[in-house]
Design a protein around this motif. Structure first.
Motif, PDB file in Angstrom:
ATOM      1  N   VAL A 133     -41.576   1.727 -25.042  1.00  0.00           N
ATOM      2  CA  VAL A 133     -42.219   2.942 -24.551  1.00  0.00           C
ATOM      3  C   VAL A 133     -41.187   4.060 -24.568  1.00  0.00           C
ATOM      4  CG1 VAL A 133     -43.296   4.079 -22.573  1.00  0.00           C
ATOM      5  CG2 VAL A 133     -43.921   1.725 -23.145  1.00  0.00           C
ATOM      6  N   CYS A 134     -41.526   5.167 -25.217  1.00  0.00           N
ATOM      7  CA  CYS A 134     -40.629   6.316 -25.322  1.00  0.00           C
ATOM      8  C   CYS A 134     -41.145   7.429 -24.410  1.00  0.00           C
ATOM      9  CB  CYS A 134     -40.557   6.806 -26.763  1.00  0.00           C
ATOM     10  SG  CYS A 134     -39.918   5.578 -27.914  1.00  0.00           S
ATOM     11  N   LEU A 135     -40.280   7.880 -23.533  1.00  0.00           N
ATOM     12  CA  LEU A 135     -40.632   8.901 -22.546  1.00  0.00           C
ATOM     13  C   LEU A 135     -39.886  10.194 -22.847  1.00  0.00           C
ATOM     14  CD1 LEU A 135     -41.768   9.903 -19.765  1.00  0.00           C
ATOM     15  CD2 LEU A 135     -39.714   8.885 -18.731  1.00  0.00           C
ATOM     16  N   ALA A 247     -45.503  10.134 -22.891  1.00  0.00           N
ATOM     17  CA  ALA A 247     -44.978   8.819 -23.242  1.00  0.00           C
ATOM     18  C   ALA A 247     -45.806   8.235 -24.377  1.00  0.00           C
ATOM     19  CB  ALA A 247     -44.996   7.880 -22.041  1.00  0.00           C
ATOM     20  N   MET A 248     -45.146   7.482 -25.257  1.00  0.00           N
ATOM     21  CA  MET A 248     -45.769   6.857 -26.412  1.00  0.00           C
ATOM     22  C   MET A 248     -45.354   5.394 -26.468  1.00  0.00           C
ATOM     23  SD  MET A 248     -47.655   7.650 -29.201  1.00  0.00           S
ATOM     24  CE  MET A 248     -47.332   9.355 -29.652  1.00  0.00           C
ATOM     25  N   VAL A 249     -46.289   4.513 -26.804  1.00  0.00           N
ATOM     26  CA  VAL A 249     -45.996   3.095 -26.902  1.00  0.00           C
ATOM     27  C   VAL A 249     -45.877   2.668 -28.361  1.00  0.00           C
ATOM     28  CG1 VAL A 249     -48.439   2.401 -26.815  1.00  0.00           C
ATOM     29  CG2 VAL A 249     -46.663   0.777 -26.151  1.00  0.00           C
ATOM     30  N   TYR A 250     -44.933   1.784 -28.630  1.00  0.00           N
ATOM     31  CA  TYR A 250     -44.738   1.176 -29.941  1.00  0.00           C
ATOM     32  C   TYR A 250     -44.694  -0.335 -29.750  1.00  0.00           C
ATOM     33  CZ  TYR A 250     -43.209   5.868 -31.284  1.00  0.00           C
ATOM     34  OH  TYR A 250     -43.149   7.221 -31.501  1.00  0.00           O
ATOM     35  N   TRP A 251     -45.124  -1.086 -30.735  1.00  0.00           N
ATOM     36  CA  TRP A 251     -44.993  -2.532 -30.679  1.00  0.00           C
ATOM     37  C   TRP A 251     -44.236  -3.022 -31.900  1.00  0.00           C
ATOM     38  CZ3 TRP A 251     -47.637  -5.941 -34.112  1.00  0.00           C
ATOM     39  CH2 TRP A 251     -48.566  -5.338 -34.957  1.00  0.00           C
ATOM     40  N   MET A 252     -43.605  -4.158 -31.743  1.00  0.00           N
ATOM     41  CA  MET A 252     -42.749  -4.691 -32.794  1.00  0.00           C
ATOM     42  C   MET A 252     -43.569  -5.488 -33.803  1.00  0.00           C
ATOM     43  SD  MET A 252     -39.992  -5.214 -34.447  1.00  0.00           S
ATOM     44  CE  MET A 252     -38.629  -4.602 -33.456  1.00  0.00           C
ATOM     45  N   ASP A 253     -43.576  -5.007 -35.032  1.00  0.00           N
ATOM     46  CA  ASP A 253     -44.170  -5.735 -36.141  1.00  0.00           C
ATOM     47  C   ASP A 253     -43.042  -6.327 -36.974  1.00  0.00           C
ATOM     48  OD1 ASP A 253     -45.073  -5.627 -39.214  1.00  0.00           O
ATOM     49  OD2 ASP A 253     -46.848  -5.958 -37.965  1.00  0.00           O
ATOM     50  N   GLU A 254     -43.081  -7.621 -37.204  1.00  0.00           N
ATOM     51  CA  GLU A 254     -41.957  -8.281 -37.885  1.00  0.00           C
ATOM     52  C   GLU A 254     -41.742  -7.743 -39.283  1.00  0.00           C
ATOM     53  OE1 GLU A 254     -42.461 -12.469 -37.762  1.00  0.00           O
ATOM     54  OE2 GLU A 254     -42.235 -12.618 -35.585  1.00  0.00           O
ATOM     55  N   GLY A 255     -42.797  -7.211 -39.896  1.00  0.00           N
ATOM     56  CA  GLY A 255     -42.655  -6.710 -41.261  1.00  0.00           C
ATOM     57  C   GLY A 255     -42.178  -5.279 -41.341  1.00  0.00           C
ATOM     58  N   GLY A 257     -41.209  -3.216 -38.380  1.00  0.00           N
ATOM     59  CA  GLY A 257     -40.435  -2.713 -37.254  1.00  0.00           C
ATOM     60  C   GLY A 257     -41.337  -2.106 -36.195  1.00  0.00           C
ATOM     61  N   TRP A 258     -40.838  -1.078 -35.499  1.00  0.00           N
ATOM     62  CA  TRP A 258     -41.598  -0.474 -34.398  1.00  0.00           C
ATOM     63  C   TRP A 258     -42.705   0.421 -34.947  1.00  0.00           C
ATOM     64  CZ3 TRP A 258     -41.031  -2.582 -29.893  1.00  0.00           C
ATOM     65  CH2 TRP A 258     -39.792  -3.135 -29.514  1.00  0.00           C
ATOM     66  N   VAL A 259     -43.928   0.141 -34.544  1.00  0.00           N
ATOM     67  CA  VAL A 259     -45.066   0.941 -34.995  1.00  0.00           C
ATOM     68  C   VAL A 259     -45.942   1.243 -33.793  1.00  0.00           C
ATOM     69  CG1 VAL A 259     -45.072  -0.026 -37.314  1.00  0.00           C
ATOM     70  CG2 VAL A 259     -46.456  -1.115 -35.537  1.00  0.00           C
ATOM     71  N   THR A 260     -46.773   2.276 -33.922  1.00  0.00           N
ATOM     72  CA  THR A 260     -47.756   2.590 -32.897  1.00  0.00           C
ATOM     73  C   THR A 260     -49.085   2.801 -33.581  1.00  0.00           C
ATOM     74  OG1 THR A 260     -48.347   4.056 -31.074  1.00  0.00           O
ATOM     75  CG2 THR A 260     -47.252   5.078 -32.943  1.00  0.00           C
ATOM     76  N   GLU A 261     -50.135   2.303 -32.938  1.00  0.00           N
ATOM     77  CA  GLU A 261     -51.453   2.475 -33.509  1.00  0.00           C
ATOM     78  C   GLU A 261     -52.513   2.299 -32.436  1.00  0.00           C
ATOM     79  OE1 GLU A 261     -51.720  -0.570 -36.458  1.00  0.00           O
ATOM     80  OE2 GLU A 261     -52.359  -2.093 -35.033  1.00  0.00           O
ATOM     81  N   GLY A 262     -53.679   2.848 -32.670  1.00  0.00           N
ATOM     82  CA  GLY A 262     -54.758   2.702 -31.737  1.00  0.00           C
ATOM     83  C   GLY A 262     -55.698   1.593 -32.148  1.00  0.00           C
TER      84      GLY A 262
END
Length: 262
Positions: A133-135, A247-255, A257-262
């Motif tokens: 999470v980036c603030l 604030a924005m959330v990102y999740w770790m995708d092994e392929g 890296g850090w991505v965000t999506e709805g």
């Protein structure tokens, strides 16, 4: 600024959009709602909209200043996390509304994604997930350099991040269980003023956490709560202010890296 203070109580929920007022009947749950659950349910059902005309998410802050001669919402929560671009350097800010420096006062925002619907739809394989999470905080009252220096700025803040699992219908959403605090950390915000600023002051922080497994197949919305622990003192007033916070959330995708999506 604190010459006339009215502590705003939690009022009955109202929501205005497209010149209509929507009255939301609280859903009855088969479990006792925690304090954080009661506070987030108003925005959970309306796509976490903090900026609808005529509605203020009063459960999303501990207090807000009311000053004589100004509208009652002039320093309210809807003055931060502004999706219309009126955050830092705008005419106002969120200002806590208690006597003294506001130690222990707090404000909360929904954590967004790059999707127009700020609910974050996480679909996993039952194994949880790693999140970032980036603030971003524009600290103090940034209408002018003079007002920035006269008022308090947040120095130390306790950040708490909550995950809320929910089920969504066409015009409603309800919690599946009480939200969990998945991360807590004390941070120090910047007090420096840029020499030729677009923002007088901006702090950027990253928080890393793991999502509990029980959330991995559910729709979730994250909420970030900032509590004032200490302040940089203003030269004239004891009000502690924040001009903008997102604030924005990102999740770790092994392929990828850090991505965000709805």
């Amino acid at each position: 600024m604190k010459k006339s203070i009215i502590l705003l109580s939690v009022l009955a929920l109202g929501f205005a959009a497209n010149a209509q007022v929507y009255e939301r009947t609280p859903r009855k749950y088969d479990f006792e709602l925690s304090d954080i659950a009661r506070r987030i349910t108003p925005v959970l059902s309306f796509n976490a909209n903090m900026h609808a005309d005529g509605w203020i998410w009063k459960e999303g802050r501990s207090s807000a200043l009311v000053e004589k001669g100004k509208p009652t919402d002039f320093y309210e929560i809807n003055k931060i996390n502004d999706e219309d671009g009126e955050g830092a350097n705008a005419r106002t800010a969120w200002v806590e509304g208690v006597q003294g420096d506001g130690i222990g006062e707090w404000v909360m925002i929904p954590v967004g994604t790059n999707d127009s619907d700020t609910r974050w739809h996480f679909s996993g394989n039952g194994e949880g997930g790693n999140l970032k999470v980036c603030l971003s905080v524009e600290n103090g009252y940034q209408q002018s350099k003079d007002l920035y220096l006269k008022n308090n700025r947040v120095k130390e803040a306790k950040i708490s991040i909550y995950a809320a699992a929910f089920s969504a219908g066409q015009d409603d959403a309800y919690l599946l269980w009480n939200p969990d605090c998945i991360h807590e950390e004390v941070i120090t915000l910047c007090n420096e003023i840029a020499p030729e600023p677009f923002y007088f002051n901006s702090s950027y922080k990253e928080f890393f956490m793991s999502l509990p497994e029980k959330y991995s197949t559910e729709h979730i919305q994250l909420f970030l709560r900032l509590e004032i622990m200490s302040v940089y003192k203003g030269t004239k007033y004891s009000d502690t202010c924040i001009s903008n916070m997102s604030a924005m959330v990102y999740w770790m995708d092994e392929g990828t890296g850090w991505v965000t999506e709805g």
